[in-house]
Design a protein around this motif. Structure first.
Motif, PDB file in Angstrom:
ATOM      1  N   PRO A  60      50.866  44.871 103.621  1.00 43.63           N
ATOM      2  CA  PRO A  60      50.066  45.975 104.149  1.00 43.63           C
ATOM      3  C   PRO A  60      50.899  46.988 104.912  1.00 43.63           C
ATOM      4  CG  PRO A  60      50.061  44.184 105.715  1.00 43.63           C
ATOM      5  CD  PRO A  60      50.920  43.733 104.560  1.00 43.63           C
ATOM      6  N   GLN A  85      56.507  32.003 104.853  1.00 40.06           N
ATOM      7  CA  GLN A  85      56.211  33.110 103.939  1.00 40.06           C
ATOM      8  C   GLN A  85      57.376  33.442 102.986  1.00 40.06           C
ATOM      9  OE1 GLN A  85      54.229  36.332 105.968  1.00 40.06           O
ATOM     10  NE2 GLN A  85      54.305  37.671 104.193  1.00 40.06           N
ATOM     11  N   THR A 124      46.254  39.781  99.330  1.00 36.47           N
ATOM     12  CA  THR A 124      47.699  39.856  99.573  1.00 36.47           C
ATOM     13  C   THR A 124      47.973  39.626 101.064  1.00 36.47           C
ATOM     14  OG1 THR A 124      47.572  42.201 100.068  1.00 36.47           O
ATOM     15  CG2 THR A 124      47.962  41.604  97.758  1.00 36.47           C
ATOM     16  N   ALA A 125      49.177  40.000 101.480  1.00 36.26           N
ATOM     17  CA  ALA A 125      49.537  39.877 102.898  1.00 36.26           C
ATOM     18  C   ALA A 125      48.720  40.822 103.786  1.00 36.26           C
ATOM     19  CB  ALA A 125      51.030  40.153 103.074  1.00 36.26           C
ATOM     20  N   THR A 129      48.570  47.172  93.666  1.00 37.95           N
ATOM     21  CA  THR A 129      49.914  46.621  93.424  1.00 37.95           C
ATOM     22  C   THR A 129      50.062  46.182  91.960  1.00 37.95           C
ATOM     23  OG1 THR A 129      49.103  44.560  94.369  1.00 37.95           O
ATOM     24  CG2 THR A 129      50.458  45.925  95.780  1.00 37.95           C
ATOM     25  N   ILE A 179      57.258  33.750  98.898  1.00 34.89           N
ATOM     26  CA  ILE A 179      57.698  34.919  98.114  1.00 34.89           C
ATOM     27  C   ILE A 179      58.648  34.453  96.990  1.00 34.89           C
ATOM     28  CG2 ILE A 179      58.979  37.121  98.257  1.00 34.89           C
ATOM     29  CD1 ILE A 179      56.213  37.246  99.605  1.00 34.89           C
ATOM     30  N   TYR A 228      57.797  35.450  93.242  1.00 32.18           N
ATOM     31  CA  TYR A 228      58.662  36.463  92.628  1.00 32.18           C
ATOM     32  C   TYR A 228      60.044  35.891  92.310  1.00 32.18           C
ATOM     33  CZ  TYR A 228      55.218  39.710  94.795  1.00 32.18           C
ATOM     34  OH  TYR A 228      54.088  40.377  95.181  1.00 32.18           O
ATOM     35  N   GLU A 275      54.615  45.181 108.078  1.00 32.59           N
ATOM     36  CA  GLU A 275      54.769  43.754 108.413  1.00 32.59           C
ATOM     37  C   GLU A 275      53.445  43.229 108.984  1.00 32.59           C
ATOM     38  OE1 GLU A 275      57.060  41.598 107.553  1.00 32.59           O
ATOM     39  OE2 GLU A 275      58.306  43.141 106.669  1.00 32.59           O
ATOM     40  N   ALA A 276      52.836  42.353 108.204  1.00 34.99           N
ATOM     41  CA  ALA A 276      51.504  41.847 108.548  1.00 34.99           C
ATOM     42  C   ALA A 276      51.458  41.216 109.945  1.00 34.99           C
ATOM     43  CB  ALA A 276      51.062  40.837 107.489  1.00 34.99           C
ATOM     44  N   ARG A 286      54.931  51.480  94.703  1.00 36.03           N
ATOM     45  CA  ARG A 286      56.210  52.163  94.479  1.00 36.03           C
ATOM     46  C   ARG A 286      56.028  53.669  94.279  1.00 36.03           C
ATOM     47  NH1 ARG A 286      56.759  47.190  91.976  1.00 36.03           N
ATOM     48  NH2 ARG A 286      55.944  47.972  90.004  1.00 36.03           N
ATOM     49  N   ARG A 332      63.117  37.986  91.177  1.00 34.13           N
ATOM     50  CA  ARG A 332      63.891  38.834  92.094  1.00 34.13           C
ATOM     51  C   ARG A 332      65.149  38.125  92.598  1.00 34.13           C
ATOM     52  NH1 ARG A 332      58.986  41.485  95.675  1.00 34.13           N
ATOM     53  NH2 ARG A 332      58.118  42.660  93.929  1.00 34.13           N
ATOM     54  N   THR A 363      55.490  33.686 109.456  1.00 41.12           N
ATOM     55  CA  THR A 363      55.938  34.851 108.690  1.00 41.12           C
ATOM     56  C   THR A 363      57.406  34.757 108.303  1.00 41.12           C
ATOM     57  OG1 THR A 363      55.925  37.268 108.626  1.00 41.12           O
ATOM     58  CG2 THR A 363      56.485  36.275 110.736  1.00 41.12           C
ATOM     59  N   TRP A 407      47.296  31.117  99.609  1.00 41.28           N
ATOM     60  CA  TRP A 407      48.264  31.405  98.530  1.00 41.28           C
ATOM     61  C   TRP A 407      48.715  30.145  97.804  1.00 41.28           C
ATOM     62  CZ3 TRP A 407      52.129  35.303 101.295  1.00 41.28           C
ATOM     63  CH2 TRP A 407      51.409  36.455 101.672  1.00 41.28           C
TER      64      TRP A 407
HETATM   65  N1  LIG Z   1      56.956  40.732 104.980  1.00 41.58           N
HETATM   66  C1  LIG Z   1      55.892  41.543 104.455  1.00 41.58           C
HETATM   67  C2  LIG Z   1      55.666  41.094 103.023  1.00 41.58           C
HETATM   68  C3  LIG Z   1      54.568  41.852 102.363  1.00 41.58           C
HETATM   69  C4  LIG Z   1      54.458  41.478 100.890  1.00 41.58           C
HETATM   70  O1  LIG Z   1      55.237  40.681 100.338  1.00 41.58           O
HETATM   71  N2  LIG Z   1      53.459  42.051 100.228  1.00 41.58           N
HETATM   72  C5  LIG Z   1      53.265  41.799  98.830  1.00 41.58           C
HETATM   73  C6  LIG Z   1      51.835  41.360  98.568  1.00 41.58           C
HETATM   74  S1  LIG Z   1      51.505  39.799  99.273  1.00 41.58           S
HETATM   75  C7  LIG Z   1      53.479  43.075  98.052  1.00 41.58           C
HETATM   76  O2  LIG Z   1      53.274  44.169  98.534  1.00 41.58           O
HETATM   77  N3  LIG Z   1      53.902  42.898  96.803  1.00 41.58           N
HETATM   78  C8  LIG Z   1      54.140  43.979  95.916  1.00 41.58           C
HETATM   79  C9  LIG Z   1      55.552  43.969  95.447  1.00 41.58           C
HETATM   80  O3  LIG Z   1      56.323  43.112  95.904  1.00 41.58           O
HETATM   81  O4  LIG Z   1      55.897  44.804  94.618  1.00 41.58           O
HETATM   82  C10 LIG Z   1      54.636  41.344 105.296  1.00 41.58           C
HETATM   83  O5  LIG Z   1      54.401  40.228 105.748  1.00 41.58           O
HETATM   84  O6  LIG Z   1      53.893  42.320 105.500  1.00 41.58           O
END
Ligand SMILES: N[C@@H](CCC(=O)N[C@@H](CS)C(=O)NCC(=O)O)C(=O)O
Length: 210
Positions: free
Chosen positions: A53, A105, A10-11, A33, A109, A113, A64-65, A39, A116, A101, A169
């Motif tokens: 992360p 990125q 993941t990120a 996840t 997303i 997703y 924020e990565a 959650r 969403r 980012t 990705w």
């Molecule tokens: N902008 C955040 C995005 C982090 C992100 O999207 N993480 C995803 C995994 S790549 C996540 O936690 N997904 C679980 C979810 O959306 O429920 C970052 O860069 O840290």
């Protein structure tokens, strides 16, 4: 002491790779996840965004990565994963890191997703539009690398690790970063590094590698 909240592939991957590159001690705290643990109340206290992360550094919690990567670079300047603060190269570093980012990125997303953002019946069109936006961005990365080994300066930085993560990705998308020749050389170079290999091993990442 550092503790990285992560989920495999993941990120969290760029911060994980960077921690290994820096050779510092850290603990990994897995947030599953797939089971929705991001959650859970226990994790929302760490990162109210319900995303991985997050980094805990002696009680300072960051999410924020890109922020985590830049913070780690700053605490370990001797490792050279970001150019010195106040230099032109540092400006380049901020530019590319923020662009990765903030510009690439979010479209990724959208791809992963779509539910969403749009109703299910619009999902395919929405994803293809996101892909249309991503393609020229990855072409920019490829172009940037046509006569250089690394994205910023003349050595590897956290920007390369971040670009590697995002490129990975695309591995199941109709257009893949690995098919761009200059970018592919960067991916191969990063993949060959012991820190990357260890990250893959620990996160349990298998083929296709990127
Ligand atoms: N902008 C955040 C995005 C982090 C992100 O999207 N993480 C995803 C995994 S790549 C996540 O936690 N997904 C679980 C979810 O959306 O429920 C970052 O860069 O840290």
């Amino acid at each position: 002491m550092y503790a990285l909240y992560f989920s495999p592939a993941t990120a969290a991957m760029a911060p994980h790779m960077l921690l290994r590159e820096l050779g510092v001690e850290f603990e990994l705290r897995r947030v599953d996840t797939e089971k929705g643990e991001q959650r859970d109340q226990a994790y929302l206290v760490v990162n109210p965004n319900a995303r991985v992360p997050a980094l805990d550094h002696d009680g300072l919690v960051l999410w924020e990565a890109a922020a985590i990567c830049t913070y780690l670079c700053d605490l370990h300047p001797e490792a050279g994963f970001a150019p010195p603060v106040g230099t032109a190269l540092r400006g380049e570093f901020y530019k590319w890191m923020t662009w990765l980012t903030n510009t690439i990125q979010p479209d990724m997303i959208c791809w992963f997703y779509p539910e969403r953002y749009v109703p299910a019946e619009d999902s395919e069109t929405f994803k293809l539009k996101a892909l249309d936006r991503m393609v020229p961005r990855f072409a920019m990365l490829d172009q940037r690398l046509r006569d250089r080994e690394w994205l910023v300066g003349d050595r590897i930085t956290a920007v390369d690790l971040y670009a590697f993560m995002l490129s990975r990705w695309t591995r199941n998308m109709p257009k893949r970063a690995r098919d761009l020749p200059n970018l592919r050389r960067l991916l191969d170079r990063v993949m060959a590094r012991p820190a990357t290999q260890k990250t893959y091993e620990v996160e349990g990442i298998v083929e296709p590698l990127f």
